[in-house]
Design an enzyme around this catalytic site. Structure first.
Site, PDB file in Angstrom:
ATOM      1  N   GLN A 202       0.862  -1.178   0.000  1.00  0.00           N
ATOM      2  CA  GLN A 202       0.000   0.000   0.000  1.00  0.00           C
ATOM      3  C   GLN A 202       0.906   1.238   0.000  1.00  0.00           C
ATOM      4  O   GLN A 202       1.504   1.593   1.014  1.00  0.00           O
ATOM      5  CB  GLN A 202      -0.915  -0.012   1.214  1.00  0.00           C
ATOM      6  CG  GLN A 202      -1.741  -1.300   1.343  1.00  0.00           C
ATOM      7  CD  GLN A 202      -2.804  -1.434   0.281  1.00  0.00           C
ATOM      8  OE1 GLN A 202      -3.808  -0.737   0.281  1.00  0.00           O
ATOM      9  NE2 GLN A 202      -2.601  -2.361  -0.643  1.00  0.00           N
ATOM     10  N   GLY A 243     -11.976   2.176   4.200  1.00  0.00           N
ATOM     11  CA  GLY A 243     -10.977   1.408   3.473  1.00  0.00           C
ATOM     12  C   GLY A 243     -10.097   2.261   2.581  1.00  0.00           C
ATOM     13  O   GLY A 243     -10.313   3.469   2.395  1.00  0.00           O
ATOM     14  N   HIS A 244      -9.097   1.612   1.981  1.00  0.00           N
ATOM     15  CA  HIS A 244      -8.115   2.338   1.175  1.00  0.00           C
ATOM     16  C   HIS A 244      -8.728   2.906  -0.098  1.00  0.00           C
ATOM     17  O   HIS A 244      -9.678   2.386  -0.656  1.00  0.00           O
ATOM     18  CB  HIS A 244      -6.919   1.448   0.843  1.00  0.00           C
ATOM     19  CG  HIS A 244      -7.252   0.209   0.065  1.00  0.00           C
ATOM     20  ND1 HIS A 244      -6.319  -0.739  -0.237  1.00  0.00           N
ATOM     21  CD2 HIS A 244      -8.399  -0.241  -0.478  1.00  0.00           C
ATOM     22  CE1 HIS A 244      -6.865  -1.708  -0.934  1.00  0.00           C
ATOM     23  NE2 HIS A 244      -8.132  -1.431  -1.089  1.00  0.00           N
ATOM     24  N   ASN A 245      -8.167   4.050  -0.512  1.00  0.00           N
ATOM     25  CA  ASN A 245      -8.527   4.732  -1.753  1.00  0.00           C
ATOM     26  C   ASN A 245      -9.921   5.359  -1.733  1.00  0.00           C
ATOM     27  O   ASN A 245     -10.410   5.790  -2.785  1.00  0.00           O
ATOM     28  CB  ASN A 245      -8.432   3.791  -2.972  1.00  0.00           C
ATOM     29  CG  ASN A 245      -7.005   3.458  -3.355  1.00  0.00           C
ATOM     30  OD1 ASN A 245      -6.247   2.954  -2.525  1.00  0.00           O
ATOM     31  ND2 ASN A 245      -6.621   3.723  -4.573  1.00  0.00           N
TER      32      ASN A 245
END
Length: 337
Positions: A202, A243-245
């Protein structure tokens, strides 16, 4: 390229060297030098990218990447200017290549207060750990036993609670982060390979804009490559997972136990009731409302209110609920003789 405040870029490798270390086959251009990784859409001549889904073949043809990792049946779609590697699991091979070219900067040495604080108005409580390159703006306060990882930037007049961990993060002014929050941990991502799942590095950041509040024990993951962004004046309750993004707009409200999966885009002024959940890669329009406990599995247009599981427009949800109640109540048990 990944932000140099948070990630170290390792020595460049040739395409052939990468292939040997990730288990891929060189199909073209093994002598090219590769310095970093990137997605197809933003890669340049020094980057390696991948294609895992044939639906993205058009993006492969347009990429500027110096090297692409593809499956055997998509080699012909790669641009003539790119070196080409083939793998049965292109995303896993790209993840392994990422680990060869980048790594997070480790918290090995603590910074001194004088190198971190903008002026004497900054309050750093006992037990705080400060990574190299941290900056804290005027009037901000950092609570006891909090850890600020290397390169973290905190604006002015912020309040960071006790036992918070902040990493890979850029924090605006007047932000409040309550006790136990975890900001900037690696997002959940894995790619299948012959040897089992491979963690996808990540390499993005968390960007928290001015006036945001983040509740106790909430978690916000850093981006996989792009950034996770929380818009101005958004208010997040305790025990929320983002969560990511994800890109979250301004003035949003999220009640406790809300869960937002990766790569969700949320417009301004959106409200979430407690325990609402949103599936990945969805879009929620400006001014929308998600009722408590709703499970969102489709895009929500701007201004609409959705409820239920799976979530749908609230009028539809209420009609269906009433109809179901009538059906069950009409089936009365037979009377005893």
């Amino acid at each position: 390229m990944p932000d140099s405040r948070f990630f170290e870029t390792l020595p460049s490798l040739t395409v052939a060297e990468i292939a040997a270390r990730v288990g891929a086959e060189v199909r073209r251009g093994g002598d090219r030098i590769i310095a970093h990784v990137a997605p197809l859409s933003s890669a340049d001549g020094g980057a390696i990218a991948f294609l895992a889904d044939r639906k993205m073949a058009a993006a492969l043809g347009e990429t500027q990447a110096g090297c692409v990792i593809v499956s055997g049946d998509t080699v012909d779609a790669a641009p003539e200017t790119a070196s080409v590697l083939t793998s049965r699991t292109p995303q896993a091979a790209w993840a392994l290549a990422s680990m060869l070219l980048h790594r997070p900067i480790a918290l090995t040495d603590a910074a001194a207060r004088k190198d971190v604080a903008e002026d004497d108005s900054v309050v750093i409580e006992p037990g705080v750990v400060l990574g190299q390159g941290v900056r804290i703006g005027r009037g901000s306060r950092v609570g006891a036993n909090t850890v600020l990882g290397p390169g973290v930037q905190i604006g002015r007049d912020c309040v960071i609670g006790s036992n918070v961990t902040l990493g890979f993060a850029l924090i605006g002014d007047r932000v409040k982060i309550y006790a136990g929050a975890r900001i900037g941990e690696a997002g959940f991502g894995a790619a299948g390979s012959a040897a089992g799942p491979v963690d996808i590095p990540q390499l993005g950041r968390v960007v928290i804009q001015d006036g945001v509040t983040i509740g106790a024990n909430s978690c916000i993951d850093r981006g996989a490559y792009a950034d996770t962004i929380i818009g101005e004046n958004t208010k997040i309750d305790n025990l929320v997972m983002i969560g990511h993004n994800c890109v979250i707009g301004r003035n949003c409200l999220m009640a406790a136990h809300t869960g937002i999966s990766g790569s969700v885009t949320i417009g301004d002024n959106v409200m979430f009731g407690g325990q609402a959940g949103v599936g990945d890669h969805l879009k929620i329009g400006e001014g929308a409302r998600v009722a408590g406990g709703a499970g969102v599995l489709a895009d929500i247009p701007a201004g609409e209110t959705w409820s239920g599981y799976p979530a749908r427009p609230i009028r539809q949800f209420l009609r269906e609920t009433i109809w179901l109640a009538k059906q069950t109540s009409s089936k009365k048990a037979p009377k005893e003789s």
